[in-house]
Design a protein around this motif. Structure first.
Motif, short mmCIF file in Angstrom:
data_model
loop_
_atom_site.label_atom_id
_atom_site.label_comp_id
_atom_site.label_asym_id
_atom_site.label_seq_id
_atom_site.Cartn_x
_atom_site.Cartn_y
_atom_site.Cartn_z
N THR A 158 -74.37 9.36 -122.73
CA THR A 158 -74.80 9.64 -124.10
C THR A 158 -74.14 8.65 -125.06
OG1 THR A 158 -75.11 12.00 -123.68
CG2 THR A 158 -74.79 11.35 -125.97
N LEU A 159 -74.93 8.13 -126.00
CA LEU A 159 -74.41 7.25 -127.04
C LEU A 159 -74.37 8.01 -128.36
CD1 LEU A 159 -76.30 3.86 -126.47
CD2 LEU A 159 -73.89 4.32 -126.04
N LEU A 160 -73.22 7.98 -129.03
CA LEU A 160 -73.07 8.53 -130.37
C LEU A 160 -72.78 7.35 -131.30
CD1 LEU A 160 -70.70 11.57 -129.62
CD2 LEU A 160 -73.21 11.52 -129.57
N LEU A 161 -73.67 7.07 -132.21
CA LEU A 161 -73.53 5.90 -133.08
C LEU A 161 -73.47 6.34 -134.53
CD1 LEU A 161 -76.23 3.58 -131.40
CD2 LEU A 161 -73.82 3.90 -130.77
N PHE A 217 -79.79 18.54 -128.32
CA PHE A 217 -80.26 17.16 -128.35
C PHE A 217 -80.82 16.81 -126.98
CE2 PHE A 217 -77.06 17.36 -131.68
CZ PHE A 217 -77.67 16.68 -132.73
N GLU A 218 -82.07 16.39 -126.97
CA GLU A 218 -82.73 16.01 -125.72
C GLU A 218 -82.32 14.58 -125.33
OE1 GLU A 218 -84.49 18.24 -124.15
OE2 GLU A 218 -84.32 19.69 -125.78
N PRO A 219 -82.60 14.16 -124.10
CA PRO A 219 -82.29 12.79 -123.67
C PRO A 219 -83.27 11.77 -124.24
CG PRO A 219 -83.30 14.01 -121.88
CD PRO A 219 -83.07 15.01 -122.98
N GLY A 224 -81.53 7.39 -121.86
CA GLY A 224 -80.53 8.44 -122.00
C GLY A 224 -80.53 9.00 -123.40
N CYS A 225 -79.56 9.85 -123.67
CA CYS A 225 -79.45 10.52 -124.96
C CYS A 225 -78.74 9.61 -125.96
CB CYS A 225 -78.68 11.83 -124.80
SG CYS A 225 -78.45 12.75 -126.34
N SER A 281 -70.31 11.65 -119.49
CA SER A 281 -69.64 10.55 -120.18
C SER A 281 -70.33 10.27 -121.53
CB SER A 281 -69.64 9.28 -119.32
OG SER A 281 -70.96 8.86 -119.06
N ILE A 282 -69.48 10.05 -122.53
CA ILE A 282 -69.99 9.83 -123.89
C ILE A 282 -69.35 8.58 -124.47
CG2 ILE A 282 -69.89 10.70 -126.26
CD1 ILE A 282 -70.36 13.46 -125.22
N GLY A 283 -70.17 7.72 -125.06
CA GLY A 283 -69.67 6.55 -125.78
C GLY A 283 -69.85 6.76 -127.27
N PHE A 284 -68.78 6.55 -128.03
CA PHE A 284 -68.79 6.87 -129.46
C PHE A 284 -68.48 5.62 -130.28
CE2 PHE A 284 -66.59 9.63 -132.94
CZ PHE A 284 -67.67 9.40 -133.80
N LEU A 285 -69.43 5.19 -131.08
CA LEU A 285 -69.21 4.09 -132.02
C LEU A 285 -68.83 4.70 -133.36
CD1 LEU A 285 -69.55 0.94 -132.53
CD2 LEU A 285 -71.70 1.59 -133.63
#
Length: 524
Positions: A158-161, A27-29, A185-186, A65-69
């Motif tokens: 990185t955001l994971l939604l 996965f690219e940014p 960002g990614c 760092s990763i943020g996960f919704l």
């Protein structure tokens, strides 16, 4: 440089069924949409990237760092907006400072810009609630907006939604799209929301055959996918024809050899030719026949391999089947009557005031309104889960509620146990048949509700309500198309179109409401 690199990843379910096997993906940014049918592993892949679960084999290289919704996060009863943002200590310190109770050290440690930054973050998502507002008092759409605001406030790399626009009204969906367009960002977004997916820079599709990456947004992906499928299907047709032709030639050769063998036997029996001549002819026939047989076997094997490879390029999709038993509701029958209904949560302004309306016969009515206007609350009052402060609710027919939080299901139960609890009068065979129609077959019925994806949980909820052995004459549906893939939504639309009972639906998907034949709208 890629923000996330997945190499040789394998992961299997608790019953040892592989969901991913030697998956390689990057996965690219940029903004990437993650699509695929329910059960193909979108949520599982996000959880693997977030580190919530570990792969059986392979590696995941990711940003710091990763943020996960999450799709269906737990809802602690006393959690406030301040808790959600993780600023409880600073929030309490600022309150002490306001009340002149802070120490000198407190005042030095205080972040005086915090509240302004938090208000700006909430405003980005269209929220203006105080930071001490309990999350439990917010609507599903408001909770989603608040979680998105908190996630972006933390500024991860990185955001994971996971389905970020579920429960959101049209304005909320536009706010999410605008926020993601401004994000640097990614971003990886698992979604079935076509408008959101059209704001992506790339699409990754998960299927039972693996993962494929496409440049461009969802509409561009669909065009490329359609061309690929047409090419693969044409290749499969050619391979099928080649395989049939090879088998036909082999059959003709076998029939010719059988005729030659019978002729040789007749000549030998008649004695009209010498045995020496006949033996020589037989040896020539056997030698040429063996060579021809070996050639035919090689051709057949090559044709079969080509056919299998062509078929592997065309994913075999198992369709969802929804059959709603007839309810027997007759036209003109009184179904529902509300008179001057009023409701408010403790210490909050009135949410519903003087709501009056009625449903007769198999009407289809939609409730519309912005997030927080009380749509889900109204359904809960009708179902009896909440008691209004004044007014009356009269339900004259059997009803069933499918709420957006799927509260009828218990995380610790298996799929089979959930349906057995909710439909105890049905036979085991009938329950198995219902679950099979909703794609829970064999060992699938032993899966825990808490381990299922959002789409799979919704299918269980649909099976328990729409497939119930005692048909309801009134269906209360709260965002029933959330979490479903596009093909499953179309199947649900078709089933509800043929349903002979009444429907009171909450949905922000206008195409879905049009598809089920909604003729009247109640605005809150």
């Amino acid at each position: 440089m890629s923000s996330i690199v997945i190499a040789g990843l394998s992961w299997h379910t608790p019953n040892n069924s592989y969901l991913f096997n030697n998956l390689n993906l990057s996965f690219e940014p940029i903004r990437t949409g993650l699509v695929g049918r329910n059960g193909t592993g979108k949520t599982t892949l996000l959880r693997l990237i977030a580190g919530e679960i570990l792969p059986a084999t392979g590696t995941i290289t990711k940003s710091p760092s990763i943020g996960f919704l999450r799709q269906n996060p737990e809802l602690p009863p006393k959690e406030t907006l301040a808790d959600l943002f993780g600023i409880q200590d600073q929030f309490a310190l600022l309150r002490r400072a306001e009340q002149a109770e802070a120490t000198a050290d407190d005042l030095l440690d205080a972040d005086w810009t915090l509240e302004a930054r938090l208000e700006a973050s909430l405003s980005t998502m269209g929220l203006d609630q105080p930071l001490d507002t309990p999350i439990s008092t917010l609507s599903g759409g408001q909770r989603m907006r608040a979680r998105l605001a908190a996630l972006m406030f933390a500024e991860p790399d990185t955001l994971l939604l996971d389905e970020p626009t579920n429960h959101l009204d049209r304005a909320g969906r536009c706010l999410v799209i605008d926020a993601l367009r401004a994000w640097n960002g990614c971003v990886i977004v698992a979604s079935h929301d076509r408008k959101l997916l059209n704001a992506m820079d790339a699409i990754v599709e998960l299927t039972s055959l693996g993962a494929l990456s496409y440049g461009g947004n969802y509409d561009e992906y669909r065009e490329m996918k359609a061309a690929e499928l047409a090419s693969a299907e044409a290749k499969l047709v050619r391979a099928e024809h080649a395989l049939s032709s090879t088998h036909a030639r082999a059959q003709l050769a076998a029939e010719r050899k059988a005729r030659t063998d019978r002729q040789g036997k007749r000549l030998r029996a008649s004695g009209s030719q010498s045995k020496l001549v006949l033996n020589a002819a037989r040896e020539r026939s056997q030698s040429s026949g063996s060579a021809a047989a070996r050639l035919r076997n090689r051709q057949a094997l090559a044709a079969e391999n080509a056919f299998e490879m062509a078929r592997a390029d065309v994913e075999i999709l198992q369709p969802l089947s929804i059959e709603i038993p007839p309810s027997g509701l007759v036209a003109g029958r009184d179904v529902l009557h509300l008179e001057d209904l009023c409701f408010q949560y403790p210490d909050r302004p009135p949410l519903l005031e003087d709501i009056s309306f009625a449903i007769r016969g198999p009407e289809r009515v939609a409730i519309e309104g912005s997030n927080g206007s009380g749509k889900s609350t109204l359904l809960a009052c009708i179902h009896g889960d909440l008691q209004p402060q004044s007014g009356s609710v009269a339900v004259h027919v059997p009803m069933a509620l499918l709420d957006q939080d799927l509260s009828l299901l218990k995380a610790e139960e298996t799929v089979r146990e959930a349906l057995a609890r909710l439909d105890p009068d049905a036979s085991e065979n009938d329950r198995r048949a219902v679950l099979a129609r909703f794609l829970f077959r064999g060992e699938d019925v032993k899966q825990k509700i808490g381990a299922l994806s959002g789409g799979q949980r919704l299918r269980v909820g649909l099976a328990c309500t729409l497939g119930h052995s005692q048909p309801s004459q009134l269906l209360l549906l709260d965002e029933p198309s959330n979490h479903l893939d596009i093909e499953a939504i179309e199947t649900l639309e078709a089933a509800l179109t043929h349903y002979d009972g009444a429907i009171l639906a909450v949905s922000h998907d206008q195409a879905f409401l049009d598809g089920i034949g909604v003729a009247r709208t109640l605005s809150l």
